[in-house]
Every structure is written in structure tokens, then in C-alpha cells.
Design a protein around this motif. Sequence first.
Motif, PDB file in Angstrom:
ATOM      1  N   PRO A  43      20.975  62.730  34.735  1.00  0.00           N
ATOM      2  CA  PRO A  43      22.184  62.425  35.702  1.00  0.00           C
ATOM      3  C   PRO A  43      23.280  63.530  35.442  1.00  0.00           C
ATOM      4  O   PRO A  43      23.387  64.169  34.713  1.00  0.00           O
ATOM      5  CB  PRO A  43      22.708  60.973  35.137  1.00  0.00           C
ATOM      6  CG  PRO A  43      22.164  60.806  33.716  1.00  0.00           C
ATOM      7  CD  PRO A  43      20.970  61.795  33.272  1.00  0.00           C
ATOM      8  N   ASP A  44      23.750  63.464  36.901  1.00  0.00           N
ATOM      9  CA  ASP A  44      24.772  64.639  36.952  1.00  0.00           C
ATOM     10  C   ASP A  44      25.991  64.394  36.082  1.00  0.00           C
ATOM     11  O   ASP A  44      26.333  65.641  35.381  1.00  0.00           O
ATOM     12  CB  ASP A  44      25.160  64.615  38.491  1.00  0.00           C
ATOM     13  CG  ASP A  44      26.362  65.579  38.876  1.00  0.00           C
ATOM     14  OD1 ASP A  44      26.961  66.071  37.859  1.00  0.00           O
ATOM     15  OD2 ASP A  44      26.612  65.902  39.810  1.00  0.00           O
ATOM     16  N   ASP A  45      26.518  63.352  35.823  1.00  0.00           N
ATOM     17  CA  ASP A  45      27.606  62.944  34.823  1.00  0.00           C
ATOM     18  C   ASP A  45      28.780  64.137  35.212  1.00  0.00           C
ATOM     19  O   ASP A  45      29.384  64.449  34.301  1.00  0.00           O
ATOM     20  CB  ASP A  45      27.177  62.938  33.630  1.00  0.00           C
ATOM     21  CG  ASP A  45      26.184  61.900  33.153  1.00  0.00           C
ATOM     22  OD1 ASP A  45      26.200  61.152  33.682  1.00  0.00           O
ATOM     23  OD2 ASP A  45      25.611  62.019  32.216  1.00  0.00           O
ATOM     24  N   GLY A  46      28.767  64.685  36.506  1.00  0.00           N
ATOM     25  CA  GLY A  46      29.709  65.523  36.690  1.00  0.00           C
ATOM     26  C   GLY A  46      29.553  66.871  36.086  1.00  0.00           C
ATOM     27  O   GLY A  46      30.436  67.814  35.867  1.00  0.00           O
ATOM     28  N   LEU A  47      28.313  67.382  35.634  1.00  0.00           N
ATOM     29  CA  LEU A  47      28.064  68.418  35.086  1.00  0.00           C
ATOM     30  C   LEU A  47      27.642  69.620  35.866  1.00  0.00           C
ATOM     31  O   LEU A  47      27.436  71.033  35.668  1.00  0.00           O
ATOM     32  CB  LEU A  47      26.957  68.375  33.893  1.00  0.00           C
ATOM     33  CG  LEU A  47      27.323  67.222  32.678  1.00  0.00           C
ATOM     34  CD1 LEU A  47      26.165  66.806  31.850  1.00  0.00           C
ATOM     35  CD2 LEU A  47      28.438  67.925  32.038  1.00  0.00           C
ATOM     36  N   VAL A  48      27.107  69.378  37.019  1.00  0.00           N
ATOM     37  CA  VAL A  48      26.612  70.221  38.026  1.00  0.00           C
ATOM     38  C   VAL A  48      27.812  71.097  38.817  1.00  0.00           C
ATOM     39  O   VAL A  48      28.933  70.368  39.244  1.00  0.00           O
ATOM     40  CB  VAL A  48      25.990  69.476  39.194  1.00  0.00           C
ATOM     41  CG1 VAL A  48      25.400  70.675  40.296  1.00  0.00           C
ATOM     42  CG2 VAL A  48      24.598  68.793  38.729  1.00  0.00           C
ATOM     43  N   PHE A  49      27.783  72.300  38.436  1.00  0.00           N
ATOM     44  CA  PHE A  49      28.924  73.173  38.930  1.00  0.00           C
ATOM     45  C   PHE A  49      28.517  73.960  40.045  1.00  0.00           C
ATOM     46  O   PHE A  49      29.294  74.684  40.831  1.00  0.00           O
ATOM     47  CB  PHE A  49      29.788  73.921  37.904  1.00  0.00           C
ATOM     48  CG  PHE A  49      28.935  74.836  37.289  1.00  0.00           C
ATOM     49  CD1 PHE A  49      28.331  76.104  37.590  1.00  0.00           C
ATOM     50  CD2 PHE A  49      28.339  74.520  35.932  1.00  0.00           C
ATOM     51  CE1 PHE A  49      27.672  77.041  36.909  1.00  0.00           C
ATOM     52  CE2 PHE A  49      27.498  75.208  35.268  1.00  0.00           C
ATOM     53  CZ  PHE A  49      27.327  76.583  35.703  1.00  0.00           C
ATOM     54  N   TYR A  50      27.169  74.336  40.417  1.00  0.00           N
ATOM     55  CA  TYR A  50      26.528  74.935  41.667  1.00  0.00           C
ATOM     56  C   TYR A  50      25.389  74.707  41.815  1.00  0.00           C
ATOM     57  O   TYR A  50      24.606  74.288  40.902  1.00  0.00           O
ATOM     58  CB  TYR A  50      26.604  76.579  41.157  1.00  0.00           C
ATOM     59  CG  TYR A  50      26.027  77.347  42.060  1.00  0.00           C
ATOM     60  CD1 TYR A  50      27.008  77.805  43.193  1.00  0.00           C
ATOM     61  CD2 TYR A  50      24.625  77.568  42.396  1.00  0.00           C
ATOM     62  CE1 TYR A  50      26.608  78.616  44.123  1.00  0.00           C
ATOM     63  CE2 TYR A  50      24.445  78.532  43.469  1.00  0.00           C
ATOM     64  CZ  TYR A  50      25.036  79.064  44.532  1.00  0.00           C
ATOM     65  OH  TYR A  50      24.797  79.795  45.638  1.00  0.00           O
ATOM     66  N   GLU A  51      24.900  74.609  43.260  1.00  0.00           N
ATOM     67  CA  GLU A  51      23.989  74.307  43.646  1.00  0.00           C
ATOM     68  C   GLU A  51      23.680  74.849  45.277  1.00  0.00           C
ATOM     69  O   GLU A  51      24.651  74.902  45.889  1.00  0.00           O
ATOM     70  CB  GLU A  51      23.759  72.621  43.978  1.00  0.00           C
ATOM     71  CG  GLU A  51      22.487  72.211  44.169  1.00  0.00           C
ATOM     72  CD  GLU A  51      22.422  70.547  44.005  1.00  0.00           C
ATOM     73  OE1 GLU A  51      21.309  70.166  44.034  1.00  0.00           O
ATOM     74  OE2 GLU A  51      23.376  70.132  43.563  1.00  0.00           O
TER      75      GLU A  51
END
Length: 168
Positions: A43-51
Motif C-alpha cells: 500500500p502507498d502509505d504515503g511512501l510514493v514520491f515519484y511516478e
Amino acid sequence: MYVKQLSKGEKEALKQRFKKIKELQEKGICFSCYNFETGDIFPDDGLVFYEDEKVRCLFEKYPKATGHTIIVAKEHYEDISEMPLELGIHILKISDAIIKLHKEVLGAEKVYMCTICDGKRNHLHFQLLPRLKGDTIGFGNFAKEEGLLMDYDETVEVYKQRLKGFKL
């Protein structure tokens, strides 16, 4: 941002994640492709910083080092031998930008890059492991016990903002 040792409950959550991955692999299902559809393994959990249309970049929830980063291809490739050259160039450009941020924001002295796509039905991804001042030098950084990422919200926002105008 820092890494702490896992509690008993966190170790169990990680164990369950590995169990779900193994179950999917045994059925011939790629767990990363499955995750892109459902979001329930990572789950993302706010960890994605670029996509972008080709990759997703995020901090690993159960890192082996502060700033442990995952760069996962959105299209399915079993490993690096199947990766188109254009995707490799794209990943290297993104990695270069992230490595510079790791050095500037986290104070990394070195950043190790690896891809480990083992087992049944895997998915191409790269890992960036920053080595901070005082950390062990060498391959031992790949074999550390996982920890739990803490206080990453501010760092994620810094990386998002810095990579917002990133052009390939």
C-alpha cells in the motif's frame, strides 16, 4: 526519516506480506502487477514520491537502510534481461536524480543500486540503498535485517517537490 527495529506485530505484518507474495507466485501471478491493480501488498502509505507512465518510486516500508528506495517498472518484465534499453535509460536518469537527493537530503556518502528478481513470477524493480556516514561499507548493506520506516512524511514531500519538475 529513520529506521527502527521491527516490533513483534510489525514482524508478523512483514511475514504476512511475504506469505501473500509466495501464494501469488505459486499461482503464477506477478505480485507487483497484482499490487498495481489492488494496492494491497505494497500500500502507498504515503511512501510514493515519484511516478510517471513507466515507473513508480517509493521509500520501502520495511527498509534495510534509511532512504531505501524501490523503483518498480509499471510494465511487467521478469528481470533486467527483458527490460527494453529505453526503459533502462529512463530508470538510470530517475536513479541519478534520486541518488543526488539521497546525498543532499539524507547525507548519503554512497548509494548502492541493485535488482534482485528471484523466484517464480517476479517483476523488474531496482533498489537504491543509501550508505550514511558511519554505516558499514560494502555488500553487508544488502543483507541487513529489515526495519520499519519512521517519520518519512516530510522527506517524501521534499522528494515530491524536488522531482515535480523532473524532465526526461
